[in-house]
Design a protein around this motif. Structure first.
Motif, mmCIF file in Angstrom:
data_model
loop_
_atom_site.group_PDB
_atom_site.id
_atom_site.type_symbol
_atom_site.label_atom_id
_atom_site.label_comp_id
_atom_site.label_asym_id
_atom_site.label_seq_id
_atom_site.Cartn_x
_atom_site.Cartn_y
_atom_site.Cartn_z
ATOM 1 N N ASP A 258 0.861 -1.188 0.000
ATOM 2 C CA ASP A 258 0.000 0.000 0.000
ATOM 3 C C ASP A 258 0.892 1.230 0.000
ATOM 4 O OD1 ASP A 258 -1.723 2.124 0.579
ATOM 5 O OD2 ASP A 258 -3.014 0.897 1.855
ATOM 6 N N PRO A 259 0.976 1.966 -1.121
ATOM 7 C CA PRO A 259 1.905 3.096 -1.193
ATOM 8 C C PRO A 259 1.552 4.238 -0.243
ATOM 9 C CG PRO A 259 0.449 3.081 -3.099
ATOM 10 C CD PRO A 259 0.214 1.790 -2.365
ATOM 11 N N GLY A 260 0.300 4.303 0.179
ATOM 12 C CA GLY A 260 -0.092 5.349 1.113
ATOM 13 C C GLY A 260 0.262 5.036 2.546
ATOM 14 N N ARG A 261 0.637 3.773 2.805
ATOM 15 C CA ARG A 261 0.891 3.356 4.185
ATOM 16 C C ARG A 261 2.270 2.737 4.378
ATOM 17 N NH1 ARG A 261 -4.326 3.311 2.936
ATOM 18 N NH2 ARG A 261 -5.802 4.059 4.504
ATOM 19 N N LEU A 262 3.060 2.690 3.322
ATOM 20 C CA LEU A 262 4.442 2.223 3.407
ATOM 21 C C LEU A 262 5.340 3.446 3.445
ATOM 22 C CD1 LEU A 262 5.875 -0.601 3.286
ATOM 23 C CD2 LEU A 262 6.346 -0.077 0.894
ATOM 24 N N ASN A 263 6.323 3.434 4.349
ATOM 25 C CA ASN A 263 7.153 4.639 4.413
ATOM 26 C C ASN A 263 8.128 4.704 3.230
ATOM 27 O OD1 ASN A 263 9.899 3.658 5.208
ATOM 28 N ND2 ASN A 263 8.931 3.114 7.164
ATOM 29 N N ARG A 280 -4.470 -0.610 -2.099
ATOM 30 C CA ARG A 280 -4.814 -0.434 -0.690
ATOM 31 C C ARG A 280 -4.713 -1.772 0.033
ATOM 32 N NH1 ARG A 280 -10.732 1.773 0.563
ATOM 33 N NH2 ARG A 280 -11.299 -0.397 0.127
ATOM 34 N N ASN A 281 -4.170 -1.755 1.244
ATOM 35 C CA ASN A 281 -4.068 -2.977 2.036
ATOM 36 C C ASN A 281 -5.436 -3.651 2.130
ATOM 37 O OD1 ASN A 281 -1.333 -2.797 2.675
ATOM 38 N ND2 ASN A 281 -1.694 -1.620 4.538
ATOM 39 N N PRO A 282 -5.547 -4.930 1.790
ATOM 40 C CA PRO A 282 -6.848 -5.604 1.876
ATOM 41 C C PRO A 282 -7.381 -5.685 3.302
ATOM 42 C CG PRO A 282 -5.093 -7.189 1.418
ATOM 43 C CD PRO A 282 -4.497 -5.818 1.256
ATOM 44 N N GLU A 283 -6.472 -5.652 4.292
ATOM 45 C CA GLU A 283 -6.888 -5.743 5.689
ATOM 46 C C GLU A 283 -7.749 -4.551 6.114
ATOM 47 O OE1 GLU A 283 -3.008 -7.823 5.053
ATOM 48 O OE2 GLU A 283 -3.765 -5.799 4.604
ATOM 49 N N ILE A 284 -7.588 -3.420 5.449
ATOM 50 C CA ILE A 284 -8.297 -2.198 5.861
ATOM 51 C C ILE A 284 -9.805 -2.383 5.788
ATOM 52 C CG2 ILE A 284 -8.750 0.201 5.183
ATOM 53 C CD1 ILE A 284 -5.742 0.334 4.423
ATOM 54 N N LEU A 285 -10.282 -2.893 4.665
ATOM 55 C CA LEU A 285 -11.721 -3.113 4.521
ATOM 56 C C LEU A 285 -12.176 -4.321 5.342
ATOM 57 C CD1 LEU A 285 -14.294 -2.091 3.208
ATOM 58 C CD2 LEU A 285 -13.793 -3.518 1.218
ATOM 59 N N MET A 286 -11.326 -5.337 5.417
ATOM 60 C CA MET A 286 -11.693 -6.529 6.199
ATOM 61 C C MET A 286 -11.998 -6.166 7.646
ATOM 62 S SD MET A 286 -8.950 -9.378 4.883
ATOM 63 C CE MET A 286 -8.835 -9.891 3.172
ATOM 64 N N LYS A 287 -11.135 -5.385 8.262
ATOM 65 C CA LYS A 287 -11.331 -5.088 9.678
ATOM 66 C C LYS A 287 -12.394 -4.013 9.898
ATOM 67 C CE LYS A 287 -7.677 -1.659 10.655
ATOM 68 N NZ LYS A 287 -7.293 -1.351 9.255
ATOM 69 N N ALA A 288 -12.692 -3.217 8.866
ATOM 70 C CA ALA A 288 -13.738 -2.194 8.988
ATOM 71 C C ALA A 288 -15.126 -2.823 9.051
ATOM 72 C CB ALA A 288 -13.660 -1.213 7.824
ATOM 73 N N VAL A 289 -15.294 -3.971 8.396
ATOM 74 C CA VAL A 289 -16.581 -4.674 8.414
ATOM 75 C C VAL A 289 -16.540 -5.673 9.567
ATOM 76 C CG1 VAL A 289 -18.166 -6.137 7.124
ATOM 77 C CG2 VAL A 289 -16.848 -4.372 5.927
ATOM 78 N N LYS A 290 -17.199 -5.328 10.654
ATOM 79 C CA LYS A 290 -17.150 -6.154 11.861
ATOM 80 C C LYS A 290 -17.953 -7.439 11.681
ATOM 81 C CE LYS A 290 -15.012 -2.593 13.617
ATOM 82 N NZ LYS A 290 -14.351 -1.650 12.719
ATOM 83 N N TRP A 474 -18.117 15.674 3.631
ATOM 84 C CA TRP A 474 -18.502 16.169 2.305
ATOM 85 C C TRP A 474 -17.296 16.432 1.415
ATOM 86 C CZ3 TRP A 474 -17.058 21.048 0.482
ATOM 87 C CH2 TRP A 474 -16.523 21.936 1.417
ATOM 88 N N ARG A 475 -16.112 16.574 2.027
ATOM 89 C CA ARG A 475 -14.918 16.832 1.220
ATOM 90 C C ARG A 475 -14.402 15.539 0.587
ATOM 91 N NH1 ARG A 475 -13.998 20.411 5.654
ATOM 92 N NH2 ARG A 475 -13.717 22.578 4.983
ATOM 93 N N ILE A 476 -13.781 15.687 -0.565
ATOM 94 C CA ILE A 476 -13.173 14.532 -1.226
ATOM 95 C C ILE A 476 -11.871 14.193 -0.502
ATOM 96 C CG2 ILE A 476 -12.130 13.677 -3.357
ATOM 97 C CD1 ILE A 476 -14.012 15.546 -4.888
ATOM 98 N N ARG A 477 -11.770 12.969 -0.039
ATOM 99 C CA ARG A 477 -10.576 12.507 0.686
ATOM 100 C C ARG A 477 -10.483 11.001 0.536
ATOM 101 N NH1 ARG A 477 -11.865 10.145 5.533
ATOM 102 N NH2 ARG A 477 -14.046 10.298 6.160
ATOM 103 N N GLU A 478 -9.420 10.429 1.073
ATOM 104 C CA GLU A 478 -9.269 8.977 0.987
ATOM 105 C C GLU A 478 -10.467 8.290 1.635
ATOM 106 O OE1 GLU A 478 -6.083 5.445 2.041
ATOM 107 O OE2 GLU A 478 -6.031 7.308 3.160
ATOM 108 N N GLY A 479 -11.030 7.330 0.940
ATOM 109 C CA GLY A 479 -12.167 6.604 1.470
ATOM 110 C C GLY A 479 -13.507 7.246 1.183
ATOM 111 N N ALA A 480 -13.504 8.442 0.569
ATOM 112 C CA ALA A 480 -14.751 9.165 0.341
ATOM 113 C C ALA A 480 -15.727 8.370 -0.499
ATOM 114 C CB ALA A 480 -14.461 10.517 -0.320
ATOM 115 N N TYR A 481 -15.199 7.565 -1.409
ATOM 116 C CA TYR A 481 -16.064 6.814 -2.316
ATOM 117 C C TYR A 481 -16.188 5.340 -1.934
ATOM 118 C CZ TYR A 481 -15.279 11.020 -5.065
ATOM 119 O OH TYR A 481 -15.200 12.330 -5.476
ATOM 120 N N THR A 482 -15.781 4.993 -0.710
ATOM 121 C CA THR A 482 -15.940 3.616 -0.250
ATOM 122 C C THR A 482 -17.395 3.372 0.117
ATOM 123 O OG1 THR A 482 -13.680 3.522 0.633
ATOM 124 C CG2 THR A 482 -15.266 1.925 1.487
ATOM 125 N N PRO A 483 -18.076 2.431 -0.542
ATOM 126 C CA PRO A 483 -19.478 2.164 -0.202
ATOM 127 C C PRO A 483 -19.618 1.712 1.250
ATOM 128 C CG PRO A 483 -18.900 1.160 -2.302
ATOM 129 C CD PRO A 483 -17.618 1.615 -1.675
#
Length: 582
Positions: A258-263, A280-290, A474-483
């Motif tokens: 994940d280029p946004g999360r790797l230093n 994007r790291n696949p774990e991000i969405l996995m852990k967001a859905v409880k 309302w602002r466009i940012r990372e995750g803004a378009y994640t259903p």
């Protein structure tokens, strides 16, 4: 900077893992500027210094930077350039932009490199210049970690690794590098104490198809962790060894990252003949859905926190003006009530306990120097959270202490309307938080008002209290378009802030649920998990429509009916008064 040949030196707030909150060792920006907020980036030139931060911290930063000669750059305000734009305009040919590449993301480091190349300048990212002058820098944490049992996680590390490897296969990758602490702790079902409020462990890992290399202090692991590691072919290596090991990867490997999360430093050590899949790291969405176990536990955590808050609210209302209560002692009292509920580990983030005009500072943090006494005649705002084994909570309430001015009641009512408007929205599957944010903003925008922060963020399960990718903004940012997906837990927290006078915020956690499915598709709704009264002493019913009153009455009915069995007779009678229909 002169010795290193650096003309512009950037100091962000991050650690080596792009964490929002970092351990004491990584507080370089705070050390250099005195600004204690969680978000901000400092820039130093040979003669000047600047600090960029967002709207949550404008008031706080202005106060803490006073007299420092550091210029506050208010992000998003008219006429204020971004840090990148500032560099584009000021870096000259032959100069050097410097930063510690371990605390800058690959994406941002690449952007700095592009700016340097465009201006005929160069980049220096291999030195931590702050470390050379911070003589009493705290050491990295050595606090122990612990295994989180299946009764809390609802899924084994074995199962999670299998799901991750499925995603790797889809992307044609045989290796996956993971550096984000919450993703690692979630994957392997352990928690720690390396960051003050976030139960995280400083670590990296490389996931292969048949084994895992985990980089952390092995002394932190308890026996349950070690047993689980052995079961899943996890080998522990010293924390910093990843910087050497990643250079040893050979061609033929395909690495998911994940280029946004790797230093930036680690990214640049990956051999050129290793194929990179940047997603994007696949774990991000996995852990967001409880999962069902996590949701059941979160409900219990919310019930515990709600009971603690009701007891706190009763205590506060009955004792303010009779005994000395300060911002700090009030916050401590709330945590006492939480601890009585059992399985309470720690606060889930630094408490915001603000009285009167302090409430207008969105992320105010009381100190012995600013700690004031709570007295009748003003508003008190408490934004705090609890870390229970059953999950993390994040709750904000604003209370009227005695009789308060009418304008404060009107503003409080507006915030309540906003919160309830979003909480009662129905939407189609596929909608994202940006679609729904208008429901919270509408009452403000219709009055030419607004609040300068997002309306809500995802909440981690005993992990980061701010968790992507979903949220309301309302602002466009990372995750803004994640259903929005069923099982996501997000906050609903509008507010209003009047500098020098008062601040109001009302925050509940909501659970995304599936509703009716018919010929028009799958409909969704939000279930409110937090069950704490909105202070009726601060409500002006004349500002509410009949529909809005019914929303409030329905919420309060649910609060009373749910919490009543958990309270004694005196508390029940008190709660009946503060959940009465209006």
């Amino acid at each position: 900077m002169k010795k290193a040949g650096v003309d512009f030196y950037i100091v962000p707030s991050a650690d080596f893992h792009q964490s929002e909150y970092a351990g004491a060792y990584f507080a370089a920006r705070k050390f250099m500027t005195g600004f204690t907020g969680s978000a901000g980036t400092a820039l130093f030139t040979d003669e000047e210094a600047y600090l960029w931060t967002d709207g949550r911290y404008f008031i706080q930063a202005a106060q803490q930077l006073q007299g420092s000669t550091i210029t506050l750059m208010k992000m998003g305000e008219p006429g204020v350039p971004t840090l990148e734009k500032f560099l584009e305009e000021h870096v000259k040919e032959g100069q050097t932009i410097g930063f510690d590449g371990r605390v800058v993301s690959k994406g941002m480091g690449t952007r700095y490199t592009e700016i340097a190349e465009k201006n005929g300048a160069s980049i220096s990212y291999r030195e931590d210049l702050i470390d050379k002058i911070w003589t009493d820098r705290p050491a990295l944490s050595t606090n122990p970690a612990f295994h989180l049992d299946i009764q809390y996680t609802g899924e084994t590390a074995e199962s999670k690794l299998a799901r991750i490897r499925e995603e790797m296969t889809k992307e044609g990758a045989d290796l996956h590098v993971l550096t984000t602490l919450d993703d690692i702790c979630w994957t392997f079902n352990f928690r720690g104490d390396d960051v003050r409020y976030s139960p995280l462990v400083y670590s990296y890992c490389l996931i292969a198809m048949d084994h895992v290399d985990l980089y952390m202090d092995a002394a932190k692991a308890d026996q349950q962790m070690l047993d689980d590691f052995a079961k899943n072919q996890v080998t522990i290596h010293p924390y910093n060894d990843i910087y050497q090991d990643i250079q040893k990867l050979t061609g033929g490997h395909t690495l998911l990252l994940d280029p946004g999360r790797l230093n930036y430093a680690l990214y640049n050590l990956i051999p050129e003949d290793v194929t990179k899949v940047e997603k994007r790291n696949p774990e991000i969405l996995m852990k967001a859905v409880k999962n069902e176990t996590e949701i059941a536990n979160i409900r219990q955590a919310e019930l515990k926190d709600s009971v603690a808050h009701v007891r706190f609210m009763k205590w506060l209302k009955e004792n303010v003006g009779k005994e000395k209560i300060t911002e700090i002692s009030a916050s401590d009292k709330l945590d006492e009530f939480r601890a009585e509920m059992g399985n309470f580990l720690r606060p889930s983030f630094g408490p915001i306990s603000s009285y009167g005009e302090h409430g207008a500072i969105v992320h105010y943090s009381a100190t012995p120097e600013t700690n004031v006494e709570l007295k009748p005649g003003a508003l008190y705002l408490t934004d705090t959270g609890a870390g229970f084994y059953e999950g993390s909570t994040d709750v904000t309430r604003t209370y009227a202490l005695g009789e308060v001015p009418q304008i404060m009641k009107d503003h409080f009512t507006l915030v309540a309307i906003s919160n309830l408007s979003l909480a009662n929205v129905k939407f189609k599957e596929g909608a994202c938080g940006q679609n729904l944010d208008y429901e919270a903003r509408r009452p403000f925008w219709e009055r030419n008002l607004d609040f300068n922060h997002g309306t809500g963020h995802g909440v981690g399960y005993l992990l980061n209290i701010h968790e992507g990718p979903a949220g309301f903004n309302w602002r466009i940012r990372e995750g803004a378009y994640t259903p929005l997906q069923e099982g996501m837990v997000i906050t609903d927290e509008p507010g209003i802030y009047i500098e020098g006078s008062h601040g109001i915020r009302l925050e509940n956690e909501v659970l995304v649920r599936k509703g009716v499915k018919n010929a028009y598709g799958q409909f969704m709704y939000l279930e409110t998990l937090t069950l704490i009264p909105f202070d009726l002493d601060a409500i002006n019913p004349d500002l509410m429509s009949e529909r809005e009153k019914e929303w409030l009455n329905a919420y309060h009915r649910k609060v009373y009916e749910t919490l009543c069995p958990m309270l004694n007779v005196e508390e029940q009678e008190w709660l009946k008064k503060y959940t009465r229909a209006i």
